[in-house]
Design a protein around this motif. Structure first.
Motif, PDB file in Angstrom:
ATOM      1  N   GLU A 163       1.747   1.903 -13.793  1.00  0.00           N
ATOM      2  CA  GLU A 163       1.379   2.995 -12.996  1.00  0.00           C
ATOM      3  C   GLU A 163       0.872   4.303 -14.682  1.00  0.00           C
ATOM      4  O   GLU A 163       1.963   4.330 -15.255  1.00  0.00           O
ATOM      5  CB  GLU A 163       2.466   3.837 -12.296  1.00  0.00           C
ATOM      6  N   ARG A 164       0.277   4.936 -14.511  1.00  0.00           N
ATOM      7  CA  ARG A 164      -0.419   5.384 -15.670  1.00  0.00           C
ATOM      8  C   ARG A 164      -0.095   7.273 -14.917  1.00  0.00           C
ATOM      9  O   ARG A 164      -1.124   7.507 -13.623  1.00  0.00           O
ATOM     10  CB  ARG A 164      -1.965   5.453 -15.456  1.00  0.00           C
ATOM     11  N   PRO A 165       1.261   7.432 -15.127  1.00  0.00           N
ATOM     12  CA  PRO A 165       1.066   9.485 -14.424  1.00  0.00           C
ATOM     13  C   PRO A 165       0.450  10.249 -14.819  1.00  0.00           C
ATOM     14  O   PRO A 165      -0.331  10.126 -15.851  1.00  0.00           O
ATOM     15  CB  PRO A 165       2.986   9.907 -14.011  1.00  0.00           C
ATOM     16  N   LEU A 166      -0.437  11.309 -13.780  1.00  0.00           N
ATOM     17  CA  LEU A 166      -0.807  12.459 -14.851  1.00  0.00           C
ATOM     18  C   LEU A 166      -0.390  13.273 -15.220  1.00  0.00           C
ATOM     19  O   LEU A 166       0.888  13.822 -15.487  1.00  0.00           O
ATOM     20  CB  LEU A 166      -1.650  13.209 -12.939  1.00  0.00           C
ATOM     21  N   HIS A 213      -5.787   5.649  -6.665  1.00  0.00           N
ATOM     22  CA  HIS A 213      -4.145   6.541  -6.018  1.00  0.00           C
ATOM     23  C   HIS A 213      -3.107   5.055  -7.102  1.00  0.00           C
ATOM     24  O   HIS A 213      -2.304   5.300  -6.891  1.00  0.00           O
ATOM     25  CB  HIS A 213      -4.689   6.535  -5.310  1.00  0.00           C
ATOM     26  N   SER A 251      -2.238   5.652 -10.260  1.00  0.00           N
ATOM     27  CA  SER A 251      -1.823   6.854 -10.690  1.00  0.00           C
ATOM     28  C   SER A 251      -1.073   7.682 -10.206  1.00  0.00           C
ATOM     29  O   SER A 251       0.466   8.098 -10.748  1.00  0.00           O
ATOM     30  CB  SER A 251      -3.064   8.469 -10.884  1.00  0.00           C
ATOM     31  N   THR A 252      -1.138   6.998  -8.481  1.00  0.00           N
ATOM     32  CA  THR A 252      -0.071   8.465  -7.864  1.00  0.00           C
ATOM     33  C   THR A 252       0.228   7.419  -6.719  1.00  0.00           C
ATOM     34  O   THR A 252       0.144   7.915  -5.324  1.00  0.00           O
ATOM     35  CB  THR A 252      -0.727   9.583  -7.024  1.00  0.00           C
ATOM     36  N   ARG A 253       1.013   6.166  -7.266  1.00  0.00           N
ATOM     37  CA  ARG A 253       0.507   5.381  -5.848  1.00  0.00           C
ATOM     38  C   ARG A 253       1.404   5.363  -5.100  1.00  0.00           C
ATOM     39  O   ARG A 253       1.725   4.893  -3.822  1.00  0.00           O
ATOM     40  CB  ARG A 253       0.809   2.996  -6.576  1.00  0.00           C
ATOM     41  N   GLU A 280      -5.128  15.576  -8.489  1.00  0.00           N
ATOM     42  CA  GLU A 280      -5.451  14.011  -8.054  1.00  0.00           C
ATOM     43  C   GLU A 280      -6.586  13.041  -7.319  1.00  0.00           C
ATOM     44  O   GLU A 280      -7.192  11.599  -7.601  1.00  0.00           O
ATOM     45  CB  GLU A 280      -4.251  13.250  -6.435  1.00  0.00           C
TER      46      GLU A 280
END
Length: 392
Positions: free
Chosen positions: A126-129, A215, A218-220, A236
């Motif tokens: 996961e790659r957070p913004l 998604h 990044s923001t699963r 997002e």
């Protein structure tokens, strides 16, 4: 016996999900079992033991079977409430789509349990913004995922297979309201789920699938409904849009192909657009818009094509010939499921674990749709007896 064996908290949670999925209030449910609302709250929290007579009344009210609430392998998840904040517009269409995705995901889990199949999840990190330019982040993340999957700069001709088999995403294609392009949700019991609109052409579905993959990266844990008329101005959405374009059309690969097919030409023609679009399996508009963003062609090029007759499917057929004819999935999808789920359906039917009637009810499809799945699967009975065994 089953009622005595099941964990009260588990049963209470299943009853809550079943009630909410039918949009029945606690007051109505408590009245059905001649109890106070506080009693129903205690039942749903697993704090008060349920009587079999009460269970039967609640099952009837929620239009489900007692067995479905008690059996060990049952998955009780309702994704609709998770989407409600995202569905201020087109609420009815959005709720129906979320309910469809829930039904298909639960059916797939039921089939996996029945067949003893364990789904392998291979989600990317996961790659957070981060603060700053999210579009640049998206492009970098898309390229890193390509490398992680071993795709390099090659065009992606079948993103559905990558999502289903390489990553382990639960992906479904179902005809929906035209205002919806796709849905994404992540739930611990199910994993990552994506639903695409089968009314949309394949090249458009590809871009939607890549958008929803953004998604997942990044923001699963935030559910998303992609509406056609949404402005998509949030960080997002900007990230997901940029991720989709970079994942399907890497800048270097697109520019190199552009130079190759326009070599010696003095104008950018419809033929060039059609070949590029076909190569990268995305829509003609998305292809041209990406070239504009990369400053390879002038801004407004797509608008010029639009104002001058556009680019028709007939013109694409003239340019591509058999390549266009053989692209069976370019139009709308007539199948309610994808490769993996189709295979599970056919295995359960072939092994006589479920009847056609049970499969129709499980998948919430009609008999014609199911028969189409079974007839088109490579399970010809005349060959099956002579086929090599998978076991020694």
């Amino acid at each position: 016996m089953q009622l005595n064996q099941i964990d009260p908290i588990t049963l209470g949670d299943r009853l809550r999900v079943a009630r909410e999925s039918k949009q029945i209030t606690q007051a109505v449910a408590s009245e059905a079992i001649n109890a106070a609302r506080t009693t129903l709250v205690a039942i749903e929290k697993g704090q008060r033991k349920l009587k079999i007579s009460e269970l039967k009344k609640l099952a009837d009210l929620y239009n489900c079977s007692v067995n479905s609430l008690l059996r060990e392998e049952a998955i009780h998840v309702d994704l609709v409430p998770r989407f409600r904040k995202q569905m201020s517009s087109h609420a009815n269409a959005g709720e129906k789509a979320a309910s469809t995705m829930t039904q298909l995901a639960k059916a797939e889990v039921e089939l996996e349990n029945l067949l003893g199949v364990q789904r392998v999840k291979n989600y990317p990190p996961e790659r957070p913004l981060l603060p700053g330019n999210v579009e640049r982040q998206a492009e970098q993340d898309a390229l890193e995922l390509r490398q992680w999957l071993g795709l390099s700069q090659s065009p992606i001709h079948d993103i559905v297979s990558i999502l289903e088999f390489d990553l382990g995403v639960r992906l479904y294609i179902k005809k929906m309201d035209s205002s919806i392009s796709g849905l994404f949700a992540y739930e611990d019991a199910l994993g990552a789920c994506i639903l695409l609109n089968g009314n949309h052409p394949r090249d458009r579905r590809n871009l939607t699938a890549a958008h929803e993959l953004g998604h997942l990266v990044s923001t699963r844990r935030v559910p998303e409904v992609l509406f056609d008329d949404d402005p998509q101005t949030s960080k997002e959405e900007k990230y997901a849009n940029a991720f989709a374009k970079a994942f399907l059309m890497p800048s270097r690969a697109l520019i190199n192909k552009f130079k190759e097919i326009t070599s010696g030409a003095t104008q950018f023609t419809r033929r060039h657009v059609i070949i590029l679009s076909h190569t990268f399996c995305v829509s003609r508009e998305a292809t041209v818009r990406q070239l504009e963003d990369l400053q390879v062609i002038k801004k407004g090029t797509w608008d010029w094509f639009t104002m001058n007759g556009g680019i028709s499917n007939e013109q694409a057929l003239e340019v591509l010939g058999e390549l266009a004819i053989n692209n069976r999935d370019q139009g709308v999808s007539e199948k309610p499921t994808t490769y993996r789920l189709n295979s599970l359906i056919c295995q359960a039917w072939q092994q006589e674990l479920l009847s056609e009637g049970q499969l129709v009810k499980l998948l919430d499809i009609d008999h014609h749709e199911l028969r189409d799945i079974l007839d088109n699967h490579d399970l010809d009975g005349s060959d099956a007896d002579d086929a090599p065994s998978l076991f020694d």
